[in-house]
Design a protein around this motif. Structure first.
Motif, PDB file in Angstrom:
ATOM      1  N   HIS A 184       0.717  -1.312   0.043  1.00 46.44           N
ATOM      2  CA  HIS A 184       0.067  -0.093  -0.193  1.00 46.44           C
ATOM      3  C   HIS A 184       0.913   1.241   0.043  1.00 46.44           C
ATOM      4  O   HIS A 184       2.078   1.261   0.363  1.00 46.44           O
ATOM      5  CB  HIS A 184      -0.874  -0.004   1.059  1.00 46.44           C
ATOM      6  CG  HIS A 184      -1.978  -1.003   1.161  1.00 46.44           C
ATOM      7  ND1 HIS A 184      -2.851  -1.518   1.974  1.00 46.44           N
ATOM      8  CD2 HIS A 184      -2.447  -1.745  -0.053  1.00 46.44           C
ATOM      9  CE1 HIS A 184      -3.618  -2.286   1.781  1.00 46.44           C
ATOM     10  NE2 HIS A 184      -3.442  -2.593   0.422  1.00 46.44           N
ATOM     11  N   VAL A 185       0.374   2.511  -0.352  1.00 49.33           N
ATOM     12  CA  VAL A 185       0.953   3.585  -0.341  1.00 49.33           C
ATOM     13  C   VAL A 185       0.133   4.343   0.670  1.00 49.33           C
ATOM     14  O   VAL A 185      -1.131   4.779   0.572  1.00 49.33           O
ATOM     15  CB  VAL A 185       1.124   4.308  -1.856  1.00 49.33           C
ATOM     16  CG1 VAL A 185       1.799   5.599  -1.637  1.00 49.33           C
ATOM     17  CG2 VAL A 185       1.555   3.300  -2.766  1.00 49.33           C
ATOM     18  N   GLY A 186       0.957   4.977   1.699  1.00 45.99           N
ATOM     19  CA  GLY A 186       0.270   5.807   2.554  1.00 45.99           C
ATOM     20  C   GLY A 186       0.820   7.294   2.492  1.00 45.99           C
ATOM     21  O   GLY A 186       0.248   8.128   1.976  1.00 45.99           O
ATOM     22  N   CYS A 187       2.056   7.561   3.097  1.00 52.63           N
ATOM     23  CA  CYS A 187       2.546   8.798   3.178  1.00 52.63           C
ATOM     24  C   CYS A 187       3.469   9.269   2.003  1.00 52.63           C
ATOM     25  O   CYS A 187       3.686  10.604   1.802  1.00 52.63           O
ATOM     26  CB  CYS A 187       3.372   8.763   4.613  1.00 52.63           C
ATOM     27  SG  CYS A 187       4.830   7.802   4.244  1.00 52.63           S
ATOM     28  N   GLU A 188       4.191   8.283   1.414  1.00 53.01           N
ATOM     29  CA  GLU A 188       5.080   8.537   0.442  1.00 53.01           C
ATOM     30  C   GLU A 188       6.447   9.360   0.707  1.00 53.01           C
ATOM     31  O   GLU A 188       7.062  10.157   0.131  1.00 53.01           O
ATOM     32  CB  GLU A 188       4.484   9.288  -0.959  1.00 53.01           C
ATOM     33  CG  GLU A 188       3.476   8.573  -1.360  1.00 53.01           C
ATOM     34  CD  GLU A 188       2.926   8.981  -2.863  1.00 53.01           C
ATOM     35  OE1 GLU A 188       3.010  10.217  -2.794  1.00 53.01           O
ATOM     36  OE2 GLU A 188       3.035   8.291  -3.904  1.00 53.01           O
ATOM     37  N   HIS A 189       6.492   9.332   2.426  1.00 53.15           N
ATOM     38  CA  HIS A 189       7.995   9.683   2.720  1.00 53.15           C
ATOM     39  C   HIS A 189       8.596   9.120   3.969  1.00 53.15           C
ATOM     40  O   HIS A 189       9.308   9.430   4.463  1.00 53.15           O
ATOM     41  CB  HIS A 189       7.912  11.292   3.019  1.00 53.15           C
ATOM     42  CG  HIS A 189       6.841  11.671   4.090  1.00 53.15           C
ATOM     43  ND1 HIS A 189       5.549  11.821   3.693  1.00 53.15           N
ATOM     44  CD2 HIS A 189       7.309  11.659   5.540  1.00 53.15           C
ATOM     45  CE1 HIS A 189       5.197  12.411   5.041  1.00 53.15           C
ATOM     46  NE2 HIS A 189       6.025  12.131   5.987  1.00 53.15           N
ATOM     47  N   GLY A 190       8.073   7.761   3.655  1.00 53.97           N
ATOM     48  CA  GLY A 190       8.865   6.938   4.483  1.00 53.97           C
ATOM     49  C   GLY A 190       8.660   6.510   5.992  1.00 53.97           C
ATOM     50  O   GLY A 190       9.189   5.889   6.494  1.00 53.97           O
ATOM     51  N   VAL A 191       7.457   7.378   6.433  1.00 56.27           N
ATOM     52  CA  VAL A 191       7.176   7.230   7.730  1.00 56.27           C
ATOM     53  C   VAL A 191       6.131   6.261   8.366  1.00 56.27           C
ATOM     54  O   VAL A 191       6.061   5.676   9.363  1.00 56.27           O
ATOM     55  CB  VAL A 191       6.782   8.608   8.552  1.00 56.27           C
ATOM     56  CG1 VAL A 191       8.017   9.745   8.347  1.00 56.27           C
ATOM     57  CG2 VAL A 191       5.553   9.231   8.123  1.00 56.27           C
ATOM     58  N   CYS A 192       5.282   5.776   7.277  1.00 57.64           N
ATOM     59  CA  CYS A 192       3.894   5.176   7.535  1.00 57.64           C
ATOM     60  C   CYS A 192       4.420   3.485   7.741  1.00 57.64           C
ATOM     61  O   CYS A 192       3.590   2.716   8.227  1.00 57.64           O
ATOM     62  CB  CYS A 192       2.707   5.333   6.972  1.00 57.64           C
ATOM     63  SG  CYS A 192       2.669   4.920   5.489  1.00 57.64           S
ATOM     64  N   GLY A 193       5.130   3.187   6.857  1.00 58.33           N
ATOM     65  CA  GLY A 193       5.505   1.670   6.695  1.00 58.33           C
ATOM     66  C   GLY A 193       4.675   0.689   5.888  1.00 58.33           C
ATOM     67  O   GLY A 193       4.734  -0.433   5.465  1.00 58.33           O
ATOM     68  N   ALA A 194       3.535   1.559   5.158  1.00 60.64           N
ATOM     69  CA  ALA A 194       2.410   0.808   4.493  1.00 60.64           C
ATOM     70  C   ALA A 194       3.140   0.118   3.407  1.00 60.64           C
ATOM     71  O   ALA A 194       2.593  -0.981   2.818  1.00 60.64           O
ATOM     72  CB  ALA A 194       1.264   1.613   4.036  1.00 60.64           C
ATOM     73  N   CYS A 195       4.111   0.535   2.715  1.00 58.32           N
ATOM     74  CA  CYS A 195       4.846   0.127   1.452  1.00 58.32           C
ATOM     75  C   CYS A 195       5.818  -0.682   1.713  1.00 58.32           C
ATOM     76  O   CYS A 195       6.498  -1.342   0.734  1.00 58.32           O
ATOM     77  CB  CYS A 195       5.181   1.386   0.468  1.00 58.32           C
ATOM     78  SG  CYS A 195       6.486   2.320   1.379  1.00 58.32           S
ATOM     79  N   THR A 196       6.163  -1.219   2.953  1.00 61.43           N
ATOM     80  CA  THR A 196       7.290  -1.953   3.413  1.00 61.43           C
ATOM     81  C   THR A 196       7.193  -3.276   2.328  1.00 61.43           C
ATOM     82  O   THR A 196       6.298  -4.177   2.332  1.00 61.43           O
ATOM     83  CB  THR A 196       7.236  -2.352   4.741  1.00 61.43           C
ATOM     84  OG1 THR A 196       7.212  -1.247   5.537  1.00 61.43           O
ATOM     85  CG2 THR A 196       8.483  -3.184   5.142  1.00 61.43           C
ATOM     86  N   VAL A 244      12.469  -2.822   2.750  1.00 65.70           N
ATOM     87  CA  VAL A 244      12.729  -1.652   2.453  1.00 65.70           C
ATOM     88  C   VAL A 244      11.407  -0.924   2.486  1.00 65.70           C
ATOM     89  O   VAL A 244      10.355  -1.485   2.383  1.00 65.70           O
ATOM     90  CB  VAL A 244      13.718  -1.401   1.292  1.00 65.70           C
ATOM     91  CG1 VAL A 244      14.883  -2.301   1.109  1.00 65.70           C
ATOM     92  CG2 VAL A 244      12.706  -1.961   0.116  1.00 65.70           C
ATOM     93  N   ARG A 245      11.395   0.508   2.125  1.00 64.66           N
ATOM     94  CA  ARG A 245      10.352   1.300   2.082  1.00 64.66           C
ATOM     95  C   ARG A 245      10.073   1.308   0.639  1.00 64.66           C
ATOM     96  O   ARG A 245      11.112   1.755  -0.218  1.00 64.66           O
ATOM     97  CB  ARG A 245      10.621   2.684   2.659  1.00 64.66           C
ATOM     98  CG  ARG A 245      10.677   2.746   3.919  1.00 64.66           C
ATOM     99  CD  ARG A 245       9.451   2.580   4.596  1.00 64.66           C
ATOM    100  NE  ARG A 245       9.341   2.984   5.995  1.00 64.66           N
ATOM    101  CZ  ARG A 245       9.016   2.567   7.150  1.00 64.66           C
ATOM    102  NH1 ARG A 245       8.955   1.177   7.130  1.00 64.66           N
ATOM    103  NH2 ARG A 245       9.126   2.983   8.275  1.00 64.66           N
ATOM    104  N   GLY A 246       9.153   0.567  -0.052  1.00 65.26           N
ATOM    105  CA  GLY A 246       8.792   0.827  -1.418  1.00 65.26           C
ATOM    106  C   GLY A 246       8.768   2.243  -1.864  1.00 65.26           C
ATOM    107  O   GLY A 246       8.711   2.594  -3.195  1.00 65.26           O
ATOM    108  N   CYS A 247       8.239   3.095  -1.152  1.00 61.42           N
ATOM    109  CA  CYS A 247       8.101   4.624  -1.636  1.00 61.42           C
ATOM    110  C   CYS A 247       9.387   5.323  -1.541  1.00 61.42           C
ATOM    111  O   CYS A 247       9.372   6.354  -2.179  1.00 61.42           O
ATOM    112  CB  CYS A 247       7.108   5.286  -0.854  1.00 61.42           C
ATOM    113  SG  CYS A 247       7.563   5.597   0.884  1.00 61.42           S
ATOM    114  N   LEU A 248      10.786   4.837  -1.056  1.00 55.65           N
ATOM    115  CA  LEU A 248      11.723   5.503  -0.896  1.00 55.65           C
ATOM    116  C   LEU A 248      12.740   4.783  -1.936  1.00 55.65           C
ATOM    117  O   LEU A 248      14.184   4.929  -1.343  1.00 55.65           O
ATOM    118  CB  LEU A 248      12.427   5.592   0.652  1.00 55.65           C
ATOM    119  CG  LEU A 248      11.478   6.544   1.454  1.00 55.65           C
ATOM    120  CD1 LEU A 248      12.107   6.611   2.961  1.00 55.65           C
ATOM    121  CD2 LEU A 248      10.967   7.646   0.808  1.00 55.65           C
TER     122      LEU A 248
END
Ligand SMILES: Cc1cc2nc3c(=O)[nH]c(=O)nc-3n(C[C@H](O)[C@H](O)[C@H](O)COP(=O)(O)OP(=O)(O)OC[C@H]3O[C@@H](n4cnc5c(N)ncnc54)[C@H](O)[C@@H]3O)c2cc1C
Ligand code: FES
Ligand code: FES
Lengths: 273, 158
Positions: free
Chosen positions: B40-52, B60-64
């Motif tokens: 999932h995509v939540g914050c797009e800056h690494g803080v929420c972890g939804a994209c792990t 890793v963070r998929g958004c970073l």
């Protein structure tokens, strides 16, 4: 948000990377772990024309020891530092601080070089470099130079880098005469610190570097002298007045000064034996 | 100079090739190009972890991470973790303990939890809380998630 468009460059050597930096004349940014740069681009605080991915530069990798110094390649990830036996044996302060830096998934990508180049005032690594009397090896068009950590951090997100790349960090090997302390206060585990301190004590003399408190990682010579004289802790803490404490949404300067005092007191109590 | 780049990677055990814009991040590539919408995509800056998710075995963070940085790498999303059975025990424990409500955080939470379990993490509530502190859950209050992770560790180590 998503990052604005950019050119993606992936040099295969340090020389090529440096040439690309010069060619883009300030419009290109190096990409290391991306754990700060990607958020900055997604927020559109940073919008470089090009990213120069340092991933293939073998010159920026590896951890080696030569007699009294450990050389850590700039592209060494936090996770690698955590599991590296050389770092564990020779730089105990790094092992004390690492669990406080972000979370697993961020530590698997973020690099020591990236953290130092960024110079976030609340980051742990810059303060560690001050406390450990480290030197930062940088390469530019005119060759390589070494910068003492004390001369490297010039302000908030500001460093002595001048169209240069950090290639490695040189940290003196811990001696039997040294003891180390570390403490930070955060709202949640892994957050940036509201106040924190890293301490290295050599024989009786103290070096204490604060982070999260001002516009950059900060030492207070009078406070270190008071610690060395073994002044009463109340007297030591009065020297915190020398710091120009940050005011922000998370804590005002009065709170931060108190927290810095708490962090220092706890770090001193928890010094390695 | 290129704003669009050819990449080849393995995703959940299958070879994938694509031409991607430089600015496309890994999680958007997986969701939009490969229709793997588990991350999932939540914050797009690494803080929420939804994209792990997992790259070469590391969370890793998929958004970073840019899709182009995954060139030559092995990516595993929650779909891959589920299909291969790696997350089966955790999924069952999450269900049993009611460790999800809306489920938005769950794929990232499972990827993080699996990292903890695989690294030999202890059934210690404080250590588990610390480990998942980079993954936000706005529904459960975390207690049940910690319970579920503890259960799996106790089950697999006895
Ligand atoms: C959720 C979250 C929590 C975090 N918490 C913390 C925390 O508690 N403490 C903390 O310290 N950090 C924290 N961080 C930031 C993290 O530590 C970053 O990884 C680090 O600051 C930057 O390292 P990087 O390798 O990712 O660099 P990048 O993001 O790739 O780059 C950062 C900057 O440095 C430049 N740069 C990178 N490498 C070099 C080089 N070799 N030479 C010259 N310039 C270079 C880049 O151009 C960029 O300007 C957090 C990040 C996230 C997403
Ligand atoms: S979307 Fe990646 S951490 Fe929030
Ligand atoms: S279950 Fe809804 S955010 Fe975690």
């Amino acid at each position: 948000m998503k990052a604005p468009d950019f050119d993606y460059l992936r040099p295969s050597s340090l020389d090529v990377a440096l040439a690309m930096l010069i060619e883009h004349d300030g419009e290109a940014m190096p990409l290391a772990g991306g754990q700060s740069l990607m958020p900055m681009m997604n927020f559109r605080v940073a919008a470089p024309e090009a990213l120069i991915d340092l991933a293939d530069l073998t010159e920026l990798r590896g951890i080696t020891v030569d007699t009294d110094t450990v050389r850590i390649g700039a592209m060494t990830r936090y996770a690698e530092l955590m599991s590296d036996p050389t770092v564990q044996a020779h730089i105990p302060l790094i092992g004390m601080a690492l669990p406080h830096i972000a979370h697993d998934a961020v530590r698997n990508r973020g690099t020591i070089g990236g953290s130092l180049a960024l110079a976030d005032p609340a980051a742990e690594m810059p303060a560690l470099m001050l406390a450990l009397d480290a030197s930062i090896e940088v390469a530019g068009p005119d060759g390589t130079r070494m910068i003492k950590a004390d001369d490297f951090f010039l302000g908030m997100f500001e460093t002595a880098l001048d169209d240069e790349l950090i290639t490695a960090i040189h940290v003196p090997v811990a001696t039997p005469a040294q003891r180390f302390g570390f403490h930070e206060l955060t709202q949640r585990h892994g957050d940036y610190a509201l106040a924190g301190v890293a301490i290295a004590k050599t024989d009786d003399s103290y070096c204490a570097a604060f982070f999260g408190v001002a516009d950059r990682a900060t030492r207070v010579p009078e406070l270190e002298a008071a610690l060395t004289r073994q002044d009463n802790i109340k007297t030591v803490l009065t020297h915190l007045d020398q710091i120009d404490f940050t005011d922000d949404l998370k804590a005002n300067h009065t709170t931060r000064q108190r927290l810095a005092g708490v962090a220092l007191t706890r770090a001193l109590k928890g010094m390695t034996q | 100079m290129s704003r669009s780049i050819d990449i080849k990677l393995r995703v959940n055990g299958e070879d994938v090739g694509a031409t991607v814009p430089a600015r496309l991040n890994l999680v958007d590539f997986l969701r939009e190009e490969l229709c793997l919408t588990g991350s999932h995509v939540g914050c797009e800056h690494g803080v929420c972890g939804a994209c792990t998710l997992t790259v070469d075995g590391d969370t890793v963070r998929g958004c970073l991470m840019l899709a182009t940085q995954a060139n030559g790498k092995e990516v595993t999303t929650i779909e891959g973790l589920a299909d291969s059975g790696q997350s089966t025990a955790l999924q069952a424990a999450f269900t049993k303990r009611n460790a999800l409500q809306c489920g938005f955080c769950t794929p990232g939470m499972l990827a993080s939890a699996l990292g903890y379990v695989n690294a030999g993490g202890a059934a210690d509530r404080d250590a588990i809380r610390q480990h998942i502190s980079g993954n936000y859950c706005r529904c459960t209050g975390y207690q049940s998630i910690v319970d579920a992770i503890c259960d799996v560790i106790k089950e697999t180590r006895t």
